[in-house]
Design an enzyme around this catalytic site. Structure first.
Site, PDB file in Angstrom:
ATOM      1  N   GLU A 234      37.131   3.058 -29.015  1.00  0.00           N
ATOM      2  CA  GLU A 234      37.723   2.092 -28.079  1.00  0.00           C
ATOM      3  C   GLU A 234      36.645   1.739 -27.072  1.00  0.00           C
ATOM      4  O   GLU A 234      36.187   2.593 -26.310  1.00  0.00           O
ATOM      5  CB  GLU A 234      38.941   2.726 -27.390  1.00  0.00           C
ATOM      6  CG  GLU A 234      39.614   1.791 -26.397  1.00  0.00           C
ATOM      7  CD  GLU A 234      40.701   2.496 -25.583  1.00  0.00           C
ATOM      8  OE1 GLU A 234      41.461   3.323 -26.148  1.00  0.00           O
ATOM      9  OE2 GLU A 234      40.757   2.253 -24.363  1.00  0.00           O
TER      10      GLU A 234
ATOM     11  N   THR B 271      40.758  -1.126 -21.576  1.00  0.00           N
ATOM     12  CA  THR B 271      40.738  -1.681 -20.214  1.00  0.00           C
ATOM     13  C   THR B 271      40.859  -3.215 -20.243  1.00  0.00           C
ATOM     14  O   THR B 271      40.189  -3.931 -19.487  1.00  0.00           O
ATOM     15  CB  THR B 271      39.469  -1.240 -19.424  1.00  0.00           C
ATOM     16  OG1 THR B 271      39.141   0.107 -19.763  1.00  0.00           O
ATOM     17  CG2 THR B 271      39.704  -1.310 -17.925  1.00  0.00           C
TER      18      THR B 271
ATOM     19  N   LYS C  59      50.394   3.568 -24.403  1.00  0.00           N
ATOM     20  CA  LYS C  59      49.346   4.467 -23.906  1.00  0.00           C
ATOM     21  C   LYS C  59      49.947   5.236 -22.734  1.00  0.00           C
ATOM     22  O   LYS C  59      50.563   4.629 -21.848  1.00  0.00           O
ATOM     23  CB  LYS C  59      48.159   3.613 -23.456  1.00  0.00           C
ATOM     24  CG  LYS C  59      47.128   4.345 -22.614  1.00  0.00           C
ATOM     25  CD  LYS C  59      45.905   3.451 -22.436  1.00  0.00           C
ATOM     26  CE  LYS C  59      45.093   3.865 -21.216  1.00  0.00           C
ATOM     27  NZ  LYS C  59      43.656   3.915 -21.462  1.00  0.00           N
TER      28      LYS C  59
ATOM     29  N   ARG D 282      34.749  -2.424 -19.179  1.00  0.00           N
ATOM     30  CA  ARG D 282      34.381  -2.024 -17.815  1.00  0.00           C
ATOM     31  C   ARG D 282      32.938  -2.402 -17.533  1.00  0.00           C
ATOM     32  O   ARG D 282      32.422  -2.103 -16.458  1.00  0.00           O
ATOM     33  CB  ARG D 282      34.561  -0.517 -17.646  1.00  0.00           C
ATOM     34  CG  ARG D 282      36.009  -0.116 -17.706  1.00  0.00           C
ATOM     35  CD  ARG D 282      36.225   1.330 -17.385  1.00  0.00           C
ATOM     36  NE  ARG D 282      37.486   1.746 -17.949  1.00  0.00           N
ATOM     37  CZ  ARG D 282      37.902   2.983 -18.016  1.00  0.00           C
ATOM     38  NH1 ARG D 282      37.144   3.955 -17.542  1.00  0.00           N
ATOM     39  NH2 ARG D 282      39.060   3.282 -18.543  1.00  0.00           N
TER      40      ARG D 282
HETATM   41  C1  3PG Z   1      40.860   5.423 -20.393  1.00  0.00           C
HETATM   42  O1  3PG Z   1      40.438   4.329 -20.105  1.00  0.00           O
HETATM   43  O2  3PG Z   1      41.650   5.573 -21.318  1.00  0.00           O
HETATM   44  C2  3PG Z   1      40.491   6.590 -19.582  1.00  0.00           C
HETATM   45  O3  3PG Z   1      39.687   6.228 -18.515  1.00  0.00           O
HETATM   46  C3  3PG Z   1      39.822   7.680 -20.347  1.00  0.00           C
HETATM   47  O4  3PG Z   1      40.030   8.799 -19.582  1.00  0.00           O
HETATM   48  P1  3PG Z   1      38.978   9.984 -19.463  1.00  0.00           P
HETATM   49  O5  3PG Z   1      37.673   9.374 -19.031  1.00  0.00           O
HETATM   50  O6  3PG Z   1      39.557  10.937 -18.440  1.00  0.00           O
HETATM   51  O7  3PG Z   1      38.868  10.627 -20.805  1.00  0.00           O
END
Ligand code: 3PG
Length: 320
Positions: free
Chosen positions: A42, A70, A130, A46
């Protein structure tokens, strides 16, 4: 398409969530993840490099299940799909994005963390949501509570998952897959430490199986031979329990009442999700003996033997 993709993601059980600052690192990163046994990624919106990274991964490694994370605008969703993304993930529940994805037949997994949001997602016809941020929102305990009123929903869980708590999520029947950045940390990507990313990915995929050796099965010629064998093990303080086709000694040795599968007998492994472990084991050359499949009341595989024996011992998987 939605159901097929969700099934593939569930059978994988782990999805690395990546932040790529430099698109030239996208392909070596995806290759390192694939080498670790995970054929999904994924890529989060960002950074400015997200779209280009998705394009490069899609063109170079088409076997990779590619998601865009995101995604907070319809424009990003469009860009992601044009770049080759097969599914869209949002941190929150945005009905416009969900609507656009539905109209364009793009699987979408929007983020939720309350019962009201789950209810909205269900109303929009979604079966996969999610759960974000997973740990901060109550983790597996919260998921189990949410699934009381919404048993049809499965969650892609992200936020605060690491190798130390992955098994809790992977063991939960309501979890589609556990996602996160713990195996693809930015410092590892920047340092191009692909070997470490591969190691962390294979560690994650192994933890998502929950393999545990539960018993040895020994073939005998008859129930009488099994009884004789049982008396031998009783000398070691084991208790026998006779069933129709076998006699168990303390649940750890199974004396078959016949020459059953395996030249000598079999080895039983427990795992979180048999379908997932069959997918994982296929990479290691194992195939399911389809005629041995037993399903549970929910239609999931409860028990299956593998076709391949190890030194005269068959292996079977049992859903935990
Ligand atoms: C996401 O976008 O799903 C999370 O930021 C991932 O979370 P993590 O960095 O705590 O694994």
């Amino acid at each position: 398409m939605y159901d097929e993709l969700m099934c593939r993601i569930e059978n994988l059980g782990v999805v690395p969530v990546v932040v790529i600052k430099d698109a030239s690192k996208a392909v070596p990163l995806a290759k390192a993840i694939l080498k670790g046994g995970i054929n999904a990624i994924e890529v989060t919106f960002r950074t400015d490099a997200a779209e280009e990274s998705m394009k490069l991964i899609h063109q170079t490694i088409p076997e990779m299940i590619l998601g865009a994370g995101t995604v907070i605008t319809i424009d990003q969703a469009k860009k992601a799909v044009d770049a080759g993304a097969q599914f869209i993930v949002s941190p929150g529940l945005d009905s416009d994005i969900v609507q656009w994805c539905k109209e364009n037949e793009v699987p979408v997994i929007p983020g939720v963390c309350t019962a009201s949001e789950v209810q909205k997602g269900v109303k929009m016809g979604l079966k996969a949501l999610k759960f974000f941020p997973a740990e901060a929102s109550g983790g597996v305990n919260m998921i189990k509570n949410l699934c009381g009123p919404f048993p049809q929903v499965k969650f892609m869980t992200t936020g605060g998952i690491s190798s130390s708590n992955l098994a809790e999520y992977a063991a939960c029947e309501h979890v589609l897959a556990a996602g996160g950045s713990w195996m693809v940390k930015s410092n590892l990507i920047e340092a191009e430490n692909w070997d470490e990313i591969t190691r962390l990915c294979s560690d994650a995929i192994m933890r998502a199986q929950g393999f545990e050796l539960i018993h040895f099965g020994i073939n005998t010629n008859s129930i009488d031979d099994a009884k004789t064998a049982a008396s031998r093990f009783e000398a070691f303080g084991m208790e026998s329990k006779t069933g129709n086709s076998s006699t168990f000694m303390d649940k750890t040795i199974e004396l078959m009442h016949s020459q059953f599968r395996g030249v000598h007998g079999h080895i039983g492994y427990k795992c979180f999700n048999v379908e997932r472990s069959l997918e994982y084991l296929s990479v290691h050359g194992f195939t399911p003996a389809k005629d041995t499949i037993k399903l549970d009341e929910k239609g999931r595989i409860k028990v299956v033997y593998l076709n391949e024996e190890v030194e005269g011992f068959a292996i079977h998987l049992v859903r935990a």
